[in-house]
Design an enzyme around this catalytic site. Structure first.
Site, mmCIF file in Angstrom:
data_model
loop_
_atom_site.group_PDB
_atom_site.id
_atom_site.type_symbol
_atom_site.label_atom_id
_atom_site.label_comp_id
_atom_site.label_asym_id
_atom_site.label_seq_id
_atom_site.Cartn_x
_atom_site.Cartn_y
_atom_site.Cartn_z
ATOM 1 C CE1 TYR A 92 -11.672 126.603 72.002
ATOM 2 C CE2 TYR A 92 -11.153 124.901 73.610
ATOM 3 C CZ TYR A 92 -12.036 125.470 72.700
ATOM 4 O OH TYR A 92 -13.263 124.898 72.498
ATOM 5 C CB SER A 187 -2.742 128.507 70.966
ATOM 6 O OG SER A 187 -3.554 127.384 70.718
ATOM 7 C CD GLN A 188 -9.496 131.132 71.849
ATOM 8 O OE1 GLN A 188 -10.517 130.459 71.738
ATOM 9 N NE2 GLN A 188 -9.190 131.761 72.968
ATOM 10 C CG ASP A 273 1.366 122.473 67.295
ATOM 11 O OD1 ASP A 273 0.575 121.773 67.945
ATOM 12 O OD2 ASP A 273 1.282 123.713 67.244
ATOM 13 C CG HIS A 302 -0.117 123.945 70.668
ATOM 14 N ND1 HIS A 302 -0.149 124.541 69.424
ATOM 15 C CD2 HIS A 302 -1.062 124.582 71.418
ATOM 16 C CE1 HIS A 302 -1.080 125.489 69.412
ATOM 17 N NE2 HIS A 302 -1.640 125.533 70.616
#
Length: 323
Positions: A92, A187-188, A273, A302
Protein backbone atom coordinates in the site's frame (compact mmCIF):
# COMPACT_ATOMS: atom_id res chain seq x y z
CA UNK A 1 2.78 -5.50 19.98
CA UNK A 2 1.01 -8.30 21.93
CA UNK A 3 -1.05 -10.88 20.08
CA UNK A 4 -4.40 -9.24 19.44
CA UNK A 5 -6.24 -12.06 17.75
CA UNK A 6 -7.50 -15.57 18.52
CA UNK A 7 -5.32 -18.45 19.81
CA UNK A 8 -3.33 -20.21 17.11
CA UNK A 9 -5.37 -23.44 17.24
CA UNK A 10 -8.52 -21.44 16.53
CA UNK A 11 -6.85 -19.45 13.77
CA UNK A 12 -5.72 -22.57 11.94
CA UNK A 13 -9.35 -23.69 11.69
CA UNK A 14 -10.89 -20.24 11.24
CA UNK A 15 -13.21 -20.36 8.25
CA UNK A 16 -15.85 -17.67 8.77
CA UNK A 17 -18.93 -17.08 6.71
CA UNK A 18 -18.19 -14.03 4.55
CA UNK A 19 -20.93 -12.10 2.79
CA UNK A 20 -20.81 -12.86 -0.93
CA UNK A 21 -22.81 -10.91 -3.53
CA UNK A 22 -25.09 -13.00 -5.72
CA UNK A 23 -23.61 -11.40 -8.84
CA UNK A 24 -19.96 -11.64 -7.75
CA UNK A 25 -18.88 -13.82 -10.67
CA UNK A 26 -20.91 -11.91 -13.24
CA UNK A 27 -19.54 -8.60 -11.95
CA UNK A 28 -15.94 -9.71 -12.36
CA UNK A 29 -16.45 -11.53 -15.65
CA UNK A 30 -17.96 -8.38 -17.17
CA UNK A 31 -15.28 -6.14 -15.67
CA UNK A 32 -12.38 -8.20 -17.02
CA UNK A 33 -14.00 -8.75 -20.42
CA UNK A 34 -14.67 -5.03 -20.89
CA UNK A 35 -11.06 -4.09 -20.20
CA UNK A 36 -9.60 -6.93 -22.23
CA UNK A 37 -11.64 -5.70 -25.19
CA UNK A 38 -9.88 -2.32 -24.91
CA UNK A 39 -6.36 -3.69 -24.47
CA UNK A 40 -3.54 -2.79 -26.82
CA UNK A 41 -0.39 -4.90 -27.30
CA UNK A 42 2.10 -4.34 -24.47
CA UNK A 43 5.12 -2.15 -25.20
CA UNK A 44 8.63 -3.01 -24.00
CA UNK A 45 11.36 -0.37 -23.92
CA UNK A 46 14.90 -1.37 -22.96
CA UNK A 47 16.20 0.84 -20.15
CA UNK A 48 19.84 1.83 -19.75
CA UNK A 49 21.04 0.41 -16.44
CA UNK A 50 24.28 -0.29 -14.60
CA UNK A 51 22.99 -3.83 -14.08
CA UNK A 52 24.92 -6.29 -16.26
CA UNK A 53 23.45 -9.63 -15.19
CA UNK A 54 19.87 -8.52 -15.79
CA UNK A 55 18.13 -6.90 -18.75
CA UNK A 56 15.81 -4.10 -17.69
CA UNK A 57 12.68 -3.04 -19.57
CA UNK A 58 9.92 -0.53 -18.95
CA UNK A 59 6.73 -2.44 -19.71
CA UNK A 60 3.58 -0.49 -20.54
CA UNK A 61 0.37 -2.50 -20.82
CA UNK A 62 -3.35 -1.78 -20.94
CA UNK A 63 -5.11 -2.09 -17.61
CA UNK A 64 -8.61 -1.21 -16.49
CA UNK A 65 -10.58 0.62 -19.23
CA UNK A 66 -7.50 0.52 -21.44
CA UNK A 67 -5.55 2.84 -19.11
CA UNK A 68 -1.76 2.60 -19.50
CA UNK A 69 -0.05 0.85 -16.58
CA UNK A 70 3.70 0.59 -16.12
CA UNK A 71 5.95 -2.00 -14.58
CA UNK A 72 9.56 -3.12 -14.54
CA UNK A 73 10.19 -6.25 -16.58
CA UNK A 74 13.49 -7.95 -15.76
CA UNK A 75 15.06 -11.03 -17.34
CA UNK A 76 18.43 -12.69 -16.75
CA UNK A 77 20.95 -11.42 -19.29
CA UNK A 78 22.15 -13.86 -21.91
CA UNK A 79 19.24 -16.27 -21.59
CA UNK A 80 17.33 -17.65 -24.54
CA UNK A 81 14.00 -19.37 -24.89
CA UNK A 82 10.95 -18.89 -22.74
CA UNK A 83 11.33 -18.54 -18.99
CA UNK A 84 8.94 -19.14 -16.12
CA UNK A 85 7.63 -15.81 -14.85
CA UNK A 86 6.68 -14.16 -11.58
CA UNK A 87 4.32 -11.16 -11.48
CA UNK A 88 4.59 -9.18 -8.25
CA UNK A 89 2.17 -6.59 -6.84
CA UNK A 90 3.13 -3.83 -4.42
CA UNK A 91 2.28 -2.90 -0.86
CA UNK A 92 0.00 0.00 0.00
CA UNK A 93 1.25 3.42 -1.04
CA UNK A 94 4.37 2.22 -2.83
CA UNK A 95 5.37 2.44 -6.48
CA UNK A 96 7.59 0.33 -8.67
CA UNK A 97 10.64 2.32 -7.59
CA UNK A 98 13.95 1.59 -9.35
CA UNK A 99 14.85 -1.64 -11.15
CA UNK A 100 17.84 -2.56 -8.98
CA UNK A 101 15.68 -2.66 -5.83
CA UNK A 102 14.09 -6.03 -6.65
CA UNK A 103 16.46 -8.47 -8.30
CA UNK A 104 15.72 -11.74 -6.50
CA UNK A 105 13.46 -13.40 -9.06
CA UNK A 106 15.37 -12.33 -12.16
CA UNK A 107 18.66 -13.32 -10.50
CA UNK A 108 17.11 -16.75 -9.88
CA UNK A 109 16.35 -17.40 -13.54
CA UNK A 110 12.81 -16.05 -13.83
CA UNK A 111 11.26 -13.43 -16.04
CA UNK A 112 9.89 -10.91 -13.57
CA UNK A 113 7.28 -8.18 -13.74
CA UNK A 114 6.79 -5.71 -10.91
CA UNK A 115 3.47 -3.98 -11.59
CA UNK A 116 3.10 -0.33 -10.63
CA UNK A 117 -0.07 0.40 -8.62
CA UNK A 118 -2.18 3.11 -10.23
CA UNK A 119 -2.33 6.34 -8.29
CA UNK A 120 0.09 5.17 -5.61
CA UNK A 121 3.85 5.47 -5.27
CA UNK A 122 4.13 8.53 -3.06
CA UNK A 123 4.09 7.16 0.49
CA UNK A 124 7.34 5.14 0.65
CA UNK A 125 10.07 3.82 -1.62
CA UNK A 126 11.31 5.62 -4.73
CA UNK A 127 8.08 6.43 -6.52
CA UNK A 128 5.64 5.18 -9.13
CA UNK A 129 4.80 6.02 -12.72
CA UNK A 130 1.12 5.16 -13.19
CA UNK A 131 -1.68 7.69 -12.53
CA UNK A 132 -5.28 6.76 -11.81
CA UNK A 133 -7.31 8.94 -14.20
CA UNK A 134 -10.70 8.04 -12.69
CA UNK A 135 -12.42 10.33 -10.23
CA UNK A 136 -14.11 9.52 -6.96
CA UNK A 137 -16.98 10.66 -4.80
CA UNK A 138 -16.08 12.06 -1.35
CA UNK A 139 -13.59 9.78 0.36
CA UNK A 140 -11.32 9.63 3.39
CA UNK A 141 -7.63 10.30 2.69
CA UNK A 142 -5.97 7.23 1.20
CA UNK A 143 -7.39 4.73 -1.29
CA UNK A 144 -9.67 2.50 0.78
CA UNK A 145 -12.83 4.60 0.42
CA UNK A 146 -12.44 5.93 -3.12
CA UNK A 147 -15.71 5.10 -4.86
CA UNK A 148 -16.85 2.98 -1.93
CA UNK A 149 -20.53 3.80 -2.49
CA UNK A 150 -20.63 1.61 -5.61
CA UNK A 151 -18.66 -1.54 -6.56
CA UNK A 152 -18.44 -0.32 -10.15
CA UNK A 153 -16.66 2.87 -9.03
CA UNK A 154 -14.51 1.40 -6.26
CA UNK A 155 -10.77 1.97 -6.56
CA UNK A 156 -9.78 -1.69 -6.24
CA UNK A 157 -11.95 -2.66 -9.18
CA UNK A 158 -9.39 -0.85 -11.28
CA UNK A 159 -6.38 -2.25 -9.43
CA UNK A 160 -7.53 -5.87 -9.54
CA UNK A 161 -8.30 -5.54 -13.25
CA UNK A 162 -4.81 -4.13 -13.81
CA UNK A 163 -3.42 -7.16 -12.01
CA UNK A 164 -5.19 -9.62 -14.29
CA UNK A 165 -4.19 -7.75 -17.43
CA UNK A 166 -0.59 -7.66 -16.18
CA UNK A 167 -0.66 -11.45 -16.31
CA UNK A 168 -2.12 -11.29 -19.81
CA UNK A 169 0.65 -8.90 -20.88
CA UNK A 170 3.45 -11.06 -19.48
CA UNK A 171 2.07 -14.14 -21.17
CA UNK A 172 2.30 -12.35 -24.51
CA UNK A 173 6.03 -11.60 -24.22
CA UNK A 174 8.56 -13.60 -26.22
CA UNK A 175 10.74 -14.25 -23.19
CA UNK A 176 7.95 -15.82 -21.11
CA UNK A 177 6.52 -19.34 -21.02
CA UNK A 178 2.78 -18.53 -20.79
CA UNK A 179 2.08 -21.86 -19.07
CA UNK A 180 4.45 -21.13 -16.15
CA UNK A 181 3.37 -17.84 -14.57
CA UNK A 182 2.95 -17.27 -10.82
CA UNK A 183 1.80 -14.23 -8.83
CA UNK A 184 2.97 -12.83 -5.52
CA UNK A 185 2.97 -9.74 -3.34
CA UNK A 186 3.12 -8.60 0.27
CA UNK A 187 0.40 -6.79 2.21
CA UNK A 188 -1.70 -4.95 -0.40
CA UNK A 189 0.28 -6.91 -2.99
CA UNK A 190 -0.74 -10.12 -1.24
CA UNK A 191 -4.40 -9.15 -1.46
CA UNK A 192 -4.00 -8.28 -5.13
CA UNK A 193 -2.30 -11.63 -5.78
CA UNK A 194 -5.28 -13.44 -4.24
CA UNK A 195 -7.64 -11.63 -6.61
CA UNK A 196 -5.36 -12.31 -9.58
CA UNK A 197 -5.17 -16.00 -8.69
CA UNK A 198 -8.97 -16.20 -8.85
CA UNK A 199 -9.47 -14.06 -11.95
CA UNK A 200 -6.49 -14.86 -14.21
CA UNK A 201 -6.66 -18.19 -15.97
CA UNK A 202 -3.94 -20.84 -15.98
CA UNK A 203 -1.51 -19.65 -13.31
CA UNK A 204 0.80 -22.22 -11.72
CA UNK A 205 0.71 -20.73 -8.23
CA UNK A 206 0.14 -17.79 -5.90
CA UNK A 207 2.29 -16.56 -3.01
CA UNK A 208 0.31 -14.06 -0.87
CA UNK A 209 2.57 -12.66 1.85
CA UNK A 210 0.83 -11.19 4.97
CA UNK A 211 -2.09 -10.28 2.68
CA UNK A 212 -4.26 -7.20 3.12
CA UNK A 213 -7.84 -6.77 1.75
CA UNK A 214 -9.25 -9.91 3.38
CA UNK A 215 -12.31 -10.40 5.62
CA UNK A 216 -13.09 -6.68 5.75
CA UNK A 217 -15.81 -6.77 8.38
CA UNK A 218 -13.54 -8.42 10.94
CA UNK A 219 -10.49 -6.33 10.06
CA UNK A 220 -12.31 -3.01 10.31
CA UNK A 221 -13.69 -3.90 13.72
CA UNK A 222 -10.49 -5.40 15.10
CA UNK A 223 -7.47 -3.27 14.21
CA UNK A 224 -6.93 0.41 14.94
CA UNK A 225 -4.27 0.76 12.23
CA UNK A 226 -4.39 2.17 8.75
CA UNK A 227 -5.30 1.41 6.03
CA UNK A 228 -8.39 -0.31 7.52
CA UNK A 229 -8.93 2.71 9.77
CA UNK A 230 -9.63 4.80 6.66
CA UNK A 231 -12.93 2.91 6.44
CA UNK A 232 -13.63 3.56 10.12
CA UNK A 233 -13.05 7.29 9.69
CA UNK A 234 -15.30 7.36 6.64
CA UNK A 235 -18.11 5.59 8.50
CA UNK A 236 -17.68 7.87 11.51
CA UNK A 237 -18.68 10.75 9.22
CA UNK A 238 -21.09 8.92 6.90
CA UNK A 239 -23.29 7.55 9.64
CA UNK A 240 -25.71 4.93 8.42
CA UNK A 241 -23.58 3.99 5.37
CA UNK A 242 -22.13 0.78 6.84
CA UNK A 243 -24.46 -1.63 5.04
CA UNK A 244 -23.73 -0.04 1.67
CA UNK A 245 -19.99 0.16 2.34
CA UNK A 246 -19.62 -3.47 3.37
CA UNK A 247 -21.74 -4.57 0.43
CA UNK A 248 -19.26 -2.82 -1.87
CA UNK A 249 -16.28 -4.34 -0.05
CA UNK A 250 -17.73 -7.84 -0.39
CA UNK A 251 -16.95 -7.70 -4.13
CA UNK A 252 -13.28 -7.20 -3.25
CA UNK A 253 -12.83 -9.49 -0.26
CA UNK A 254 -9.91 -11.88 -0.47
CA UNK A 255 -11.95 -14.59 1.24
CA UNK A 256 -14.47 -14.52 -1.62
CA UNK A 257 -11.72 -14.64 -4.24
CA UNK A 258 -10.02 -17.47 -2.33
CA UNK A 259 -12.97 -19.81 -2.78
CA UNK A 260 -12.53 -19.42 -6.55
CA UNK A 261 -8.79 -20.01 -6.66
CA UNK A 262 -7.76 -23.27 -8.32
CA UNK A 263 -3.98 -23.07 -8.09
CA UNK A 264 -1.65 -24.05 -5.22
CA UNK A 265 -0.73 -21.27 -2.83
CA UNK A 266 1.91 -20.41 -0.26
CA UNK A 267 0.63 -17.92 2.31
CA UNK A 268 2.46 -16.25 5.16
CA UNK A 269 1.04 -14.75 8.34
CA UNK A 270 2.58 -12.75 11.19
CA UNK A 271 0.90 -13.58 14.48
CA UNK A 272 1.62 -10.17 16.03
CA UNK A 273 0.45 -8.27 12.95
CA UNK A 274 -1.58 -5.19 13.97
CA UNK A 275 -2.19 -4.09 10.36
CA UNK A 276 -3.57 -7.30 8.81
CA UNK A 277 -4.81 -9.32 11.79
CA UNK A 278 -3.93 -13.02 11.54
CA UNK A 279 -7.57 -14.14 11.47
CA UNK A 280 -8.13 -12.16 8.28
CA UNK A 281 -5.22 -13.96 6.61
CA UNK A 282 -6.49 -17.35 7.77
CA UNK A 283 -9.97 -16.47 6.50
CA UNK A 284 -8.53 -16.29 2.98
CA UNK A 285 -6.18 -19.23 3.32
CA UNK A 286 -8.83 -21.51 4.83
CA UNK A 287 -11.30 -20.66 2.05
CA UNK A 288 -8.72 -21.35 -0.66
CA UNK A 289 -10.10 -23.62 -3.38
CA UNK A 290 -6.90 -25.66 -3.81
CA UNK A 291 -3.91 -26.73 -1.74
CA UNK A 292 -2.69 -23.82 0.37
CA UNK A 293 0.31 -23.94 2.69
CA UNK A 294 0.92 -21.23 5.25
CA UNK A 295 4.09 -20.11 7.02
CA UNK A 296 3.59 -18.65 10.48
CA UNK A 297 5.85 -16.01 12.01
CA UNK A 298 4.87 -16.00 15.71
CA UNK A 299 6.86 -12.95 16.84
CA UNK A 300 6.63 -10.67 13.83
CA UNK A 301 4.35 -7.75 13.13
CA UNK A 302 3.34 -6.71 9.62
CA UNK A 303 6.87 -7.07 8.25
CA UNK A 304 6.35 -10.83 8.42
CA UNK A 305 9.19 -13.04 7.22
CA UNK A 306 10.73 -10.59 4.72
CA UNK A 307 13.87 -12.19 3.22
CA UNK A 308 13.26 -15.46 5.03
CA UNK A 309 9.84 -15.71 3.39
CA UNK A 310 11.28 -14.95 -0.04
CA UNK A 311 13.64 -17.91 0.35
CA UNK A 312 10.68 -20.12 1.20
CA UNK A 313 8.80 -18.79 -1.83
CA UNK A 314 11.72 -19.48 -4.16
CA UNK A 315 12.03 -23.08 -2.93
CA UNK A 316 8.26 -23.62 -3.06
CA UNK A 317 7.86 -22.24 -6.58
CA UNK A 318 10.81 -24.30 -7.88
CA UNK A 319 9.10 -27.40 -6.47
CA UNK A 320 5.76 -26.46 -8.05
CA UNK A 321 7.37 -25.96 -11.45
CA UNK A 322 9.22 -29.27 -11.10
CA UNK A 323 5.85 -30.95 -10.76
Amino acid sequence: MPRLDAPIDELRDYRPAVVEPADFDAFWAATIAESRALARPPRLDRVASPLTAVEVYDLEFSGYAGDPVHGWFLVPAGTGGRLPAVVEYLGYGGGRGLPHERLGWAASGYAYLLMDTRGQGSSWGTGGATPDPHGSAPAAPGFMTRGIDDPAAYYYRRVFTDAVLAVDAVRGLDRVDPERVAVTGASQGGGISIAAAALAEGLVGAMPDVPFLCHFERAVGLTDRDPYQEIVRYLAVHRGAAERVFETLSYFDGANFATRARVPALFSVALMDPVCPPSTVYAARNHWGAEAEIVEYPFNEHEGGQGAQWQRQAAWLAAVLAG
